[in-house]
Each structure stands twice: as structure tokens, then as C-alpha cells.
Design an enzyme around this catalytic site. Structure first.
Site, PDB file in Angstrom:
ATOM      1  N   ASP A 474       0.698  -1.183  -0.007  1.00  0.00           N
ATOM      2  CA  ASP A 474       0.064  -0.082   0.067  1.00  0.00           C
ATOM      3  C   ASP A 474       0.896   1.147  -0.146  1.00  0.00           C
ATOM      4  O   ASP A 474       2.207   1.183   0.398  1.00  0.00           O
ATOM      5  CB  ASP A 474      -0.980  -0.050   1.404  1.00  0.00           C
ATOM      6  CG  ASP A 474      -2.070   0.882   1.203  1.00  0.00           C
ATOM      7  OD1 ASP A 474      -2.319   1.429   0.167  1.00  0.00           O
ATOM      8  OD2 ASP A 474      -3.037   0.514   2.064  1.00  0.00           O
ATOM      9  N   ASP A 544     -10.648   2.241  -2.978  1.00  0.00           N
ATOM     10  CA  ASP A 544     -11.470   1.958  -1.792  1.00  0.00           C
ATOM     11  C   ASP A 544     -12.632   1.752  -1.641  1.00  0.00           C
ATOM     12  O   ASP A 544     -13.304   1.539  -0.722  1.00  0.00           O
ATOM     13  CB  ASP A 544     -10.622   2.731  -0.451  1.00  0.00           C
ATOM     14  CG  ASP A 544      -9.466   2.791  -0.064  1.00  0.00           C
ATOM     15  OD1 ASP A 544      -9.009   1.475  -0.498  1.00  0.00           O
ATOM     16  OD2 ASP A 544      -8.868   3.529   0.324  1.00  0.00           O
TER      17      ASP A 544
HETATM   18  C1  DGJ Z   1      -5.792   1.938   1.813  1.00  0.00           C
HETATM   19  C2  DGJ Z   1      -6.090   0.688   1.138  1.00  0.00           C
HETATM   20  O1  DGJ Z   1      -6.621   1.133  -0.038  1.00  0.00           O
HETATM   21  C3  DGJ Z   1      -7.057   0.051   2.094  1.00  0.00           C
HETATM   22  O2  DGJ Z   1      -7.617  -1.083   1.454  1.00  0.00           O
HETATM   23  C4  DGJ Z   1      -6.577  -0.582   3.296  1.00  0.00           C
HETATM   24  O3  DGJ Z   1      -5.363  -1.248   3.134  1.00  0.00           O
HETATM   25  C5  DGJ Z   1      -6.107   0.868   4.039  1.00  0.00           C
HETATM   26  N1  DGJ Z   1      -5.167   1.750   3.063  1.00  0.00           N
HETATM   27  C6  DGJ Z   1      -5.336   0.559   5.305  1.00  0.00           C
HETATM   28  O4  DGJ Z   1      -4.602   1.491   5.852  1.00  0.00           O
END
Ligand code: DGJ
Length: 728
Positions: A474, A544
Site C-alpha cells: 500500500d 477503496d
Molecule cells: C488503503 C487501502 O486502499 C485499504 O484497502 C486499506 O489497506 C487501508 N489503506 C489500510 O490503511
């Protein structure tokens, strides 16, 4: 053979199965663009090289020649006032350069680009042309590379700059490709968005001046995408011309089309020149990233399919590219930071019963991280949460019968972390200025080898410690305060690019040491979804936003240029955590089936009637995923372009099978059914609809369509699976 050189006419002809690209050399050695489009049978074409005002004919008007001539690689400061691709400063601080052809070579296959992601292809699949040019005043050489991918109708371009002088030169701009054409009322198709709504398709006509998509955020970004297509006004999914340009890079970029005074269009693509400069010492070279060019005369749909094939065959290196990915359940939306070993094991047990194959432990397992305000950089397991240690947890999950995956955000550091307390100078920042926080975190200076080495060891140590099959990598903030504590003053302009090279080095090391690891990239959702990242990871988390309706748009935009098998897509719980919208569980499943497929919910807590649907969805995934992985994608209807429904199909390469997904986003009053005309089938074949056993002709399905009925309300959806049969 895809590359020819006509010695007499001084024309290079680059052919794919359906396209031709013509480059011509002038008497002076300018490398000009003649033609790109539908395949030509002969070289011809030299009359299109605009040499009527060339300097050897009319020296006093050299500037008006340079300002009109269609250049393969335009440079700055000597009379072409359109956007340049290369700006070079000499030791006096003066900017100007001009290149002349010196030699060329053609090789089978395609060499890798050092330190950068790039397409690959063997002899027989691709050929590469190198055109070597010199600026005799600067002693600078430019090599233009063109690789021709015959089957996929793709040509990739990149540029290498070499300083063969005895002085230090400064590159203030290095783009990777230019496409000069006469205007044909071109419109630009591009992808724009924001967090939670990435890659929405937009289209608008060019007008005089410059129109661009770009990023200065240090990553390819949620907001604008390193892609543009120039299309003619009549271009639709199925007809008309489309010229696509896609940048194989994950940092700041520029994609620009300029309509000039003579109704010529110049499309350029490369690293954004904003805050970029690169010091090139004598005998050093600079390799610019690659641009993918694709042309279709059968609309955007054909362009998408060419790119899908190209990325699957020639960009994604992962052994998973054509494999079914494990169906995973990720605990992010299930628990956020509030989990421990027992909770994860409960999820794993319930998931196993439903046929799910992998548990992914998301953010919050390390340091003191119980929310997002600390511990990034401290990649040590939090044994208050993971009470019996990571290896024990992984072993237990494996015993339950699931594989195990883990989340990292390796490029970041929290102000409240041991790493930052120990090495405050490892965070990117400007001297004397308080660093700007974003999600209460800073970005590590990956231009520094010791930082890259440290970060790599942190990640690798965890992976070596247990049986971890998957990593979600990430990156949750964009770059600002761009300064490095170690780069000298005249090299600070290199930081943005060196940062990206650091990311590439990290991921390269990771996939080298752990070749079987399934790597999924992610950046606050889909902010670093680009061709550079798919070189390292076969899938990227799309967004997200897991609301099924929003996902329709996001996935439509993403699928315009990326294979479906790249799109990280999960079923989440409702009301949706971002939008509060409630959609049927079945529709959430059908929408996620178009991507990698998985779950992002607390399976121990969701409604019983939802949980009961999971085994059926799992079965569908196993049955249809081969089509999503390697089939041809056809967009049939689009909610984002004002239809009340969305529809797409994936057709097997042999035209034997097709899976159609139809989602009624908004129900209409007093309307029971509508017809959806399929695409891409074999009109001579007969197809059986699995659900009813009815037989249809391929021509019938394409010309008359399938009847969609019985979708009784908003957000309802349906899958149709057809398989060809021998006889009625
Ligand atoms: C952003 C990601 O897109 C989410 O799926 C998740 O992993 C969060 N970060 C965690 O902080």
C-alpha cells in the site's frame, strides 16, 4: 518481419498485424513522422514528409520549417515552438538542442530497460528499431527505440540520452514519445477521478492550445491517469479510429495534446518536467520510461482488447498472470484496526466453510498501530494483537486450510515511530520547513540506497519468517516538501524520479527473492494503478470504494486499458462504508467477478442470507474466471454514459464461451424488458444459454440480442453464460 528500412526513400516502416508506422529521414538528418494508422501495403509515403521548407532548401526560414515539421522527437529552443520532448542546458546555462540521424539497427526481441519496468517479448513476437541521433554541438546522443508487437498491434517507444561530451549537461525535460499528426477533429479520451472514484472516462474535443492530463503528486495518482487516446468524432466502442498512448511509469507524468496554428496535433508523453532536472555527467546516460502506442480502426473496444492482450502477454511477469488467483478475504472493512489472533482465526474458519481460499491481514498488525497515527516504519509484529506470534498465526490459518497474506506500507514512516525517531532525515522534507503530514505520515527518501536496503530487509524479514503467500503493498499519501537530505543542490530535481526508481528496485528485489509471491499493489485504493506497477504485480486494488454501483464506473474506466484480471475487486458489506448505499449481495458478487474477486467483510457477522450466497459465488468464480483472465472484453452498455444499465461480456479466444454481466442500475417504471445486443461471437456458431438450455445463433445474439427481463428493481443484476454447441 515487422520493421523495414527503405534505403532509397529513407523510410522506416514498422508493421504490426493491422497497423503501420512510418518514419522518414530528411536530407539533413531530421527524423520525421510520416504516418501512423491502418496497415499500409507499401512504404510509399515520403511525399507526406513535410520537407518543402527544409533548411537545406530555405535556410532563412529554418524556424518555420521546425515549427511545422512532424518530428519523431522534438527538441527545444531552436525554432520549434510546439511542446518539446527534450530540454537540455549546456554548461553556460543555455537551453537548446537539435538532433540528426547518424545510424540505426534492428534487433529481434527487445532488451530490458535498466531499473525500469518495461514490456518484454521474444524474437518472433517483437522486433526493436534503434535510431541513433547526435547533437554535434552538445556532444549529446539520443537513441529512439521502437519495439513492434505484431500480434497485439502495439508499438512501444522509449528514449536513451547519452552524454558523449566532456562537460556536464542538465536535462530539464525528457519525455518518452511524441506523435505528430494532422488534426482530424480529434477528441481526447482520458481517465480522471479522485480518491474513491478513480479512472472515470471523460472525452472532449481538442481546441487550439494544449490540453493535458498530468501528475505532480509523486505517483500516477487517483486524479489523472498516464493515458490518453485521440479519437475521431465518430469513434464509439465498435467503430472509428483511436490512437492510445499509455505511460509505463508510476510517478509524475505528462500526457498532452496540442492543436497548433497549422491544424497539426502534437501528442507527447513522459516524465513531468515540473520540478525535474537531471545532471548528466560525461559518459553517463539517462533512460526514459516506455510509452505504449496502440492504434485501432475498430473503435475503443478494439483498442482495449489490444492493450489487454499486450499487458497480459508482454508486461505482467508474474507467474499468476494466467492463473486463477486465490479467493481472498481481507479484514480491512471487517475490523479496521480492531483485530487480534482470535478474531482473524474466527474469520478464517468461517471463510473456509464458504470456500474462500486465503486470509489477508490488513493494516494494524505491527508496532503500536491501533489507528492510523503511528508506527509506519516499525515492521515488528504487535504481539498484543497477534498474541502467539506471526508464524503461529500463519500456521493456524494454513491448518484451517487457507493461505495467508499480509499488508505493508513500506514507503512510509509515521512521525510517531521508532524509525523516525532514529532517522528523522530519512523522511523526505525541505530544510527548515515543517513537513506536511498526510494521514499523519511522511514519505521515506527512497532515493537513498541505505533507506531502500533497510525497507527491503524489514519486508523480507517478515516474509522469511512465515508461510506468506501474498502481499498487499500500500501507499497512502502523495509526495510534497520534495527535498532529500543527501542530494546536492544541483541534483534535488532528481528526487521525484529517483524515488520512483527506489520503489521499482524494492519491488524487483521482492519478486526476485519471492518468485511465487502474489503481489497486489495498492495506493489509498487505486492511486498507483499504472502499467509500471503491473510489471511487478499482476493485480492492483482498484479503489477503496467497494460500492457495487461506483465500482461499475471505476471498473469500466479501468478496463478501458487494463486486463480485467488486474483489477482488485471485492464484495463488501452493506450499507457500504463509503456511500451508505445498500445493494443486493448477488450484484456485489457479480460486479466483483469482473476482477480478481474476493471478500472484504466480517464473514462471522454478515446477514445469514448473504453468507449463504458465498458458496454459490465461489462456484461461479471457479467456473467463469478463466474467461475473465484471458478472454476478450466487450463493453455492451454503459451506465456512465447515461444508460440506466451497465453491461459487458467476456468471450473466450476460441469464441466457444461467453459470460455476459448485466446490471440494472436504475429501474424504469412501466418497462419490463430490454434487448442487449452481444458482440464478439461467432455468427456461424450456435450457443446454448446455460440457465435455460435455450439455443441461439451467434448472429441472432449479436443482431437481435438477448432479452433482459425480470430485473425488478434498482441495482439488480444477472449473469448469462453461453457455450457453443454442435447442433440444435
Ligand atoms: C488503503 C487501502 O486502499 C485499504 O484497502 C486499506 O489497506 C487501508 N489503506 C489500510 O490503511
Amino acid at each position: 518481419m515487422g520493421i523495414y528500412f527503405d534505403e532509397e526513400k529513407k523510410i522506416f516502416k514498422l508493421d504490426t498485424e493491422n497497423t503501420s508506422y512510418l518514419i522518414g529521414l530528411t536530407g539533413e538528418g531530421y527524423v520525421g513522422h510520416i504516418y501512423y494508422g491502418k496497415k499500409l501495403l507499401r512504404t510509399g509515403g515520403r511525399y507526406l514528409l513535410r520537407t518543402e521548407k527544409s533548411p537545406s532548401v530555405l535556410k532563412r526560414e529554418k524556424s518555420s520549417f521546425l515549427d511545422t515539421f512532424p518530428m519523431e522527437y522534438p527538441t527545444c529552443g531552436v525554432g520549434d515552438y510546439r511542446e518539446s520532448c527534450l530540454d537540455v542546458m549546456n554548461p553556460m546555462g543555455q537551453t537548446g538542442c537539435e538532433f540528426f540521424y547518424r545510424s540505426h539497427e534492428v534487433i529481434e526481441g527487445k532488451p530490458a530497460l535498466k531499473g525500469l519496468p518495461a514490456s518484454f517479448g521474444k524474437a518472433g513476437e517483437t522486433e526493436t528499431l534503434f535510431i541513433h541521433c547526435e547533437d554535434p554541438v552538445l556532444g549529446l546522443w539520443v537513441t529512439l527505440s521502437y519495439s513492434v508487437f505484431m500480434k497485439e498491434d502495439v508499438i512501444t517507444r522509449s528514449v536513451k540520452i547519452e552524454n558523449k561530451s566532456t562537460s556536464t549537461l542538465v536535462l530539464d525535460k525528457v519525455y518518452s514519445a511524441c506523435l505528430d499528426m494532422d488534426n482530424r477533429d480529434f477528441e481526447m479520451v482520458s481517465l480522471a477521478g479522485s480518491w474513491g472514484r478513480e479512472r472515470r472516462i471523460q472525452r472532449s474535443a481538442l481546441s487550439y492550445g494544449r490540453k493535458n492530463m498530468s501528475s505532480v503528486r509523486g505517483e500516477s495518482s487517483h486524479q489523472e491517469h498516464p493515458f490518453m487516446a485521440l479519437v475521431t468524432p465518430e469513434t464509439t466502442q465498435d467503430q472509428g479510429e483511436a490512437y492510445g498512448m499509455h505511460f509505463v511509469y508510476s510517478g509524475n507524468f505528462m500526457a498532452q495534446a496540442e492543436l497548433g496554428q497549422y491544424d497539426q496535433v502534437r501528442a507527447v508523453m513522459g516524465i513531468n518536467a515540473w520540478q525535474f532536472s537531471w545532471q548528466l555527467l560525461p559518459s553517463e546516460s539517462f533512460q526514459a520510461p516506455e510509452v505504449v502506442l496502440v492504434y485501432s480502426d475498430e473503435g475503443l473496444g478494439k483498442m482495449s482488447r489490444s492493450l489487454h492482450d499486450f499487458y497480459r502477454n508482454h508486461m505482467i511477469r508474474s507467474p499468476y498472470v494466467f492463473k486463477k488467483r486465490p479467493i481472498l478475504i481481507n479484514n480491512w472493512e471487517a475490523t479496521y484496526f480492531n483485530f487480534n489472533t482470535e478474531k482473524l482465526l474466527d474469520i478464517a474458519r468461517e471463510a473456509k466453510k464458504a470456500g474462500i481460499e486465503m486470509l489477508v491481514m490488513d493494516d494494524g498488525w505491527f508496532g503500536k498501530r491501533n489507528n492510523d497515527n503511528c508506527s509506519l516504519g516499525d515492521w515488528v509484529v504487535n504481539e498484543e494483537k497477534i498474541t502467539t506470534g506471526l508464524k503461529d498465526l500463519v500456521d493456524k490459518v494454513n491448518e484451517i486450510g487457507l493461505e495467508f497474506g499480509i499488508w505493508f506500507e513500506p514507503e512510509m514512516v509515521s512521525p510517531d515511530s521508532d524509525l523516525f525517531r532514529e532517522h528523522p532525515d530519512w523522511a523526505i522534507g525541505i530544510v527548515g520547513r515543517e513537513r506536511t503530514q498526510s494521514r499523519e505520515q511522511y514519505v521515506l527518501d527512497l532515493s537513498r540506497q541505505e533507506v531502500v536496503d533497510h525497507v527491503y530487509e524489514c519486508v523480507a524479514k517478515i516474509l522469511r519468517s512465515a508461510n506468506i503467500a501474498y502481499v498487499k503493498w500500500d501507499m497512502n499519501r502523495q509526495l510534497c516538501d520534495v527535498g532529500s537530505a543527501v542530494l546536492p543542490q544541483n541534483q534535488q530535481g532528481e528526487l521525484f524520479h529517483r524515488y520512483v526508481l527506489g520503489v521499482y528496485q524494492l519491488q524487483e528485489r521482492l519478486v526476485t527473492e519471492f518468485p511465487d509471491l502474489l503481489l497486489e499493489n495498492c495506493s489509498g485504493g487505486g492511486a498507483r494503478f499504472d502499467p509500471g506497477m503491473i510489471y511487478y504485480s499482476p493485480q492492483i486494488w482498484c479503489s477503496d470504494d467497494t460500492d457495487a454501483m461506483e465500482r461499475l464506473r471505476i471498473q469500466e474506466g479501468t478496463a478501458l486499458i487494463y486486463p480485467l484480471s488486474c483489477m482488485g475487486a471485492h464484495v463488501s458489506d452493506c450499507p457500504n462504508h463509503i456511500l451508505n448505499r445498500v445493494t443486493p449481495f448477488s450484484t456485489r458478487g457479480n460486479v466483483a467477478l469482473a476482477g480478481t474477486f474476493g471478500y472484504e467483510l466480517d464473514i462471522t457477522k454478515i446477514a445469514e442470507e448473504d453468507r449463504e450466497q458465498i458458496p454459490g459465488q465461489v462456484e461461479q468464480y471457479h467456473k467463469y474466471n478463466h474467461l475473465v483472465q484471458s478472454g476478450d472484453y466487450y463493453r455492451i452498455a454503459s451506465w456512465s454514459s447515461e444508460k440506466p444499465y451497465d453491461c459487458w461480456a467476456v468471450v473466450s479466444k476460441d469464441r466457444e464461451e461467453v459470460l455476459v454481466t448485466c446490471v440494472q442500475v436504475l429501474a424504469s417504471p412501466n418497462r419490463n424488458s430490454y434487448c442487449m445486443r452481444l458482440k464478439g461471437l461467432d455468427s456461424e456458431k450456435l450457443y446454448c444459454l446455460e440457465e435455460t438450455g435455450e439455443i441461439f445463433g451467434g448472429d441472432e445474439l449479436m443482431q437481435c440480442g438477448i432479452l433482459i427481463s425480470g430485473l425488478s428493481g434498482d441495482f439488480q443484476s444477472k449473469l448469462f453464460y453461453f457455450k457453443s454447441v454442435e447442433t440444435m
